[in-house]
Motif scaffolding. Sequence first.
Motif, mmCIF file in Angstrom:
data_model
loop_
_atom_site.group_PDB
_atom_site.id
_atom_site.type_symbol
_atom_site.label_atom_id
_atom_site.label_comp_id
_atom_site.label_asym_id
_atom_site.label_seq_id
_atom_site.Cartn_x
_atom_site.Cartn_y
_atom_site.Cartn_z
ATOM 1 N N SER A 119 0.804 -1.221 0.000
ATOM 2 C CA SER A 119 0.000 0.000 0.000
ATOM 3 C C SER A 119 0.838 1.272 0.000
ATOM 4 C CB SER A 119 -0.926 0.013 1.215
ATOM 5 O OG SER A 119 -0.171 -0.012 2.413
ATOM 6 N N ALA A 120 2.167 1.129 -0.028
ATOM 7 C CA ALA A 120 3.040 2.303 -0.060
ATOM 8 C C ALA A 120 3.984 2.196 -1.241
ATOM 9 C CB ALA A 120 3.823 2.432 1.245
ATOM 10 N N CYS A 121 4.596 3.304 -1.594
ATOM 11 C CA CYS A 121 5.530 3.335 -2.706
ATOM 12 C C CYS A 121 6.467 4.512 -2.525
ATOM 13 C CB CYS A 121 4.785 3.447 -4.038
ATOM 14 S SG CYS A 121 3.716 4.902 -4.166
ATOM 15 N N ASP A 122 7.542 4.537 -3.301
ATOM 16 C CA ASP A 122 8.399 5.714 -3.344
ATOM 17 C C ASP A 122 8.944 5.860 -4.756
ATOM 18 O OD1 ASP A 122 11.589 4.908 -3.289
ATOM 19 O OD2 ASP A 122 10.347 3.371 -2.333
ATOM 20 N N THR A 123 9.304 7.074 -5.095
ATOM 21 C CA THR A 123 9.757 7.347 -6.453
ATOM 22 C C THR A 123 10.563 8.635 -6.482
ATOM 23 O OG1 THR A 123 9.062 7.687 -8.750
ATOM 24 C CG2 THR A 123 7.635 8.590 -7.039
ATOM 25 N N ARG A 124 11.441 8.746 -7.490
ATOM 26 C CA ARG A 124 12.157 10.000 -7.706
ATOM 27 C C ARG A 124 11.387 10.917 -8.648
ATOM 28 N NH1 ARG A 124 14.997 10.358 -12.547
ATOM 29 N NH2 ARG A 124 15.257 8.426 -13.736
ATOM 30 N N PHE A 125 10.299 10.430 -9.206
ATOM 31 C CA PHE A 125 9.527 11.220 -10.174
ATOM 32 C C PHE A 125 8.471 12.066 -9.468
ATOM 33 C CE2 PHE A 125 11.389 7.835 -12.645
ATOM 34 C CZ PHE A 125 11.794 8.491 -13.801
ATOM 35 N N HIS A 126 8.204 13.221 -10.043
ATOM 36 C CA HIS A 126 7.225 14.136 -9.467
ATOM 37 C C HIS A 126 5.824 13.543 -9.556
ATOM 38 C CE1 HIS A 126 10.327 17.291 -10.968
ATOM 39 N NE2 HIS A 126 10.710 16.720 -9.843
ATOM 40 N N ILE A 127 5.018 13.845 -8.564
ATOM 41 C CA ILE A 127 3.663 13.313 -8.499
ATOM 42 C C ILE A 127 2.670 14.445 -8.765
ATOM 43 C CG2 ILE A 127 1.957 12.120 -7.079
ATOM 44 C CD1 ILE A 127 4.348 10.403 -7.803
ATOM 45 N N SER A 128 1.969 14.314 -9.865
ATOM 46 C CA SER A 128 0.890 15.244 -10.201
ATOM 47 C C SER A 128 -0.410 14.724 -9.594
ATOM 48 C CB SER A 128 0.746 15.350 -11.718
ATOM 49 O OG SER A 128 0.384 14.079 -12.259
ATOM 50 N N VAL A 129 -1.467 15.517 -9.707
ATOM 51 C CA VAL A 129 -2.775 15.056 -9.238
ATOM 52 C C VAL A 129 -3.171 13.785 -9.975
ATOM 53 C CG1 VAL A 129 -5.228 15.597 -9.100
ATOM 54 C CG2 VAL A 129 -3.544 17.358 -8.563
ATOM 55 N N ALA A 130 -2.938 13.753 -11.280
ATOM 56 C CA ALA A 130 -3.318 12.575 -12.071
ATOM 57 C C ALA A 130 -2.538 11.350 -11.628
ATOM 58 C CB ALA A 130 -3.089 12.855 -13.556
ATOM 59 N N ARG A 131 -1.231 11.527 -11.398
ATOM 60 C CA ARG A 131 -0.430 10.385 -10.939
ATOM 61 C C ARG A 131 -0.873 9.932 -9.555
ATOM 62 N NH1 ARG A 131 5.860 11.603 -12.906
ATOM 63 N NH2 ARG A 131 5.577 10.764 -15.027
ATOM 64 N N ALA A 132 -1.143 10.890 -8.673
ATOM 65 C CA ALA A 132 -1.599 10.522 -7.329
ATOM 66 C C ALA A 132 -2.912 9.751 -7.403
ATOM 67 C CB ALA A 132 -1.763 11.776 -6.480
ATOM 68 N N GLN A 133 -3.811 10.184 -8.239
ATOM 69 C CA GLN A 133 -5.093 9.492 -8.378
ATOM 70 C C GLN A 133 -4.901 8.094 -8.946
ATOM 71 O OE1 GLN A 133 -7.095 12.432 -10.778
ATOM 72 N NE2 GLN A 133 -8.140 13.356 -8.997
ATOM 73 N N ALA A 134 -3.980 7.958 -9.910
ATOM 74 C CA ALA A 134 -3.715 6.642 -10.497
ATOM 75 C C ALA A 134 -3.097 5.705 -9.468
ATOM 76 C CB ALA A 134 -2.796 6.788 -11.704
ATOM 77 N N LEU A 135 -2.182 6.222 -8.671
ATOM 78 C CA LEU A 135 -1.584 5.407 -7.617
ATOM 79 C C LEU A 135 -2.629 5.001 -6.585
ATOM 80 C CD1 LEU A 135 1.775 7.355 -7.098
ATOM 81 C CD2 LEU A 135 1.542 5.038 -8.007
ATOM 82 N N ARG A 136 -3.487 5.935 -6.234
ATOM 83 C CA ARG A 136 -4.539 5.619 -5.254
ATOM 84 C C ARG A 136 -5.472 4.548 -5.802
ATOM 85 N NH1 ARG A 136 -6.539 4.050 -1.586
ATOM 86 N NH2 ARG A 136 -7.619 5.050 0.143
ATOM 87 N N ALA A 137 -5.808 4.635 -7.082
ATOM 88 C CA ALA A 137 -6.673 3.633 -7.701
ATOM 89 C C ALA A 137 -6.006 2.270 -7.742
ATOM 90 C CB ALA A 137 -7.056 4.081 -9.115
ATOM 91 N N ALA A 138 -4.659 2.246 -7.757
ATOM 92 C CA ALA A 138 -3.914 0.982 -7.785
ATOM 93 C C ALA A 138 -3.697 0.410 -6.385
ATOM 94 C CB ALA A 138 -2.569 1.197 -8.474
ATOM 95 N N GLY A 139 -4.219 1.090 -5.365
ATOM 96 C CA GLY A 139 -4.144 0.548 -4.007
ATOM 97 C C GLY A 139 -3.107 1.191 -3.113
#
Length: 775
Positions: free
Chosen positions: A293-313
């Motif tokens: 349920s957690a992740c980390d990345t060096r890439f910037h997180i936009s609203v769209a990316r945050a929503q996609a990550l949330r949808a993926a759990g």
Amino acid sequence: MADQKVLEAQQWVNATYGAVPGYTRCEEDGRTGWATMHSLTRALQHELGITALSDSFGPTTLTKLTERGPVGPGFANPNIVRIAQHALFCKGYWAGDTTSGTYGASTQHAVLRMKGDCGVTSAGHTLQPKWFKALLTMDAYILVSGGSAEVRAIQQWLNDQYLERSTYFVIPCDGLFSRDVQVALIKAIQYESGIPDDQATGSFGPATRDALRRNTVGPGSASKWVQLFSAACVFNGAVDGAATVFKAAWDDRLAEYVRVFQEFSALDRTGVGDYRTWAQLLVSTGDPDRPASACDTRFHISVARAQALRAAGYTVVGRYLDEDPTSTLDKELQPGELDAIFTGGLRVFPISQYNGRELGNFTYQQGYQHGLRAHERAVHYGFNRGTVIYFAVDYDATDGQITSNIVPYFHGVQAALANQGKRYVAGVYGSRNVCARVTGQAYARYSFVSGMSYGFSGNLGFPMPANWSFNQIKEFRFTSGTDVFDLDRNVHRPFSDPGVGRENVGGTTSPVDAFLHYVEQLYATALAYGGPDPNLRVLEYLRYPTYVDVYSGWQNLIGDVDRAWIDYARANGPGRVESYRDPSLGVTVNVDHLGATANAVYLKGNVNGVTANRGDFGGWGGDLATFYGEWQANSESYPSGYAFCTDRLAKVDVRSSFPLGDLVEDVDGHLLGLSLRIGGRVDELLRLHLAGTGHVGRFARFFGARYDARNADIVASARNMLISDGTDAELGGLCTAAIRTTGGWNCLLPGMLPADKLDPFLQGYADTIEKLARG
């Protein structure tokens, strides 16, 4: 300590082979070390006709020695016999006279003893090649300080069961879980799974994973599989107070351990040894495809990316506070990114990393500068007080490097954060060993484990740190429509560091706010109740009922509470706050223990210097007594009291009767009690201490106020606490009772121990206090 026979071995091998090309001389100091064993190994290679000498007892050495046959009585080469004899001396076995190079009775007996210590009694008195290889290592075959008899029994069992397999070699029997022991266990699993010997490498590969999917262990499982599984459980150590033993039949105790281990590891509580449990026991990634349920990345997180990550759990993402000025990765948080993360339904945990990929990146000075920089960036982004920042060690630091560089680096980090008022709490990212060592020695609050680096030496042979919050298990490419970026999947441990949400940014809240408000309300209630001492009433309510009725000895120690006041506060006062998170260290502080300690010091006073009284027993003295009993209960594994203190005292990641949280409660309670004796209101003094900067220098103030800042006074007062002089017989009885709660009724009391046994324990306590005081 120098040993005459070891010195003779060093002198002989240097004199005999010093002129041989490729030979490396060892120090002639009488102390066994790798250099001595390497010299003996090169000497053996020379005798075997090998010209390219090396420190490694590798396949060529093994093959050449095998061609000569076992070394034993009548062996043709006396120098090879002498090499074996000198190696036996270095291992601590008496091998007899070395002048003739004869494999006599003393040598035979020494070899039999070594084999017996390794758990093998059927291999005879000759020195077969695998045994010669074992002889030329620094492995210990007897239980060492800090080792476990249960672990040693498994090590011996593995040797006895599998030494005849072609790819298995003798492992240590020292009671310590290590990389070599881990590899041996996986090899044993591979042998039992039917994997051919030449493919049994000890690596956790596809064939091994498939085998474990077919071998769930539970009630009715074959004894060999239960033994292997219970061995893996023992190697992972006690978890949240649960432990098991090595056994051949499944039982309720093993099942209970499995359930606790699964909960600790954030696995489904199946209560059996299923594949994911096997994987978690054997390799730092566990099952890399398990839910996360957690992740980390060096890439910037936009609203769209945050929503996609949330949808993926995913619910929380790790992002970098800053980056090295020379970096081209563009990995740091960007303006507006936190808002985008929160809008998309995620929380965040901040990471601090400036390179961090080699030893030279880690010194005390660099840690100090990085701590200052991380503080500045966290303030810039608006993170509230108490946020955990994970400082990264992004390479495979060896144990020696952790000692020489990594721990000092984190001391620098902690010093910098303290310099800035301890607004933020230090966490650590790294291998299991890095996380455990930094937690134990530099007081990192939470661990972010680089579990996906399963080949790291710091992950092999080390259990999961007890304070883990995130475990990084897999790197992959996350895809959402046409958007693709690199992402690390992390398992997030429930009830650990929750990360930061919108409510934790841009405000002035602190983890202690609720507790301080509670004490203010309680003080107001005490004023309404009436009476001459509202401070005492507050302390009584804080310690009630645990340190009155549950631990009834407290009534004998400092007296009962005002029962009418307790009833009044229950009816008219605020709802109880039982704990809070310390603003400096992030540990959980239990309000009742803090209140009890302060109550004892307030009523019984401070005794600075070398004596000890009831006020002391209400805090550090009582905890030291139970900790002494715990040492006695574990004296087989810890004959050294100093080593026990080093490993178990004031830690955040070790289950102990005297963890860091208890010491914080003792120290803060002691300082609060002293301040109240001088004058002031309990609510105002606590706010000054916890919401101000008082907590930053708490240990130094305690060291000075209680022990006059003298290490020798800590030792003397600790001795006087544990050994009653008879002037307060009731206090002596309470101390004895505390010791026996952890040590048992037949525990050796401190006064029964000779000074050379008790003094190192007392010194271990003193050095821990002084180290904390000096930062």
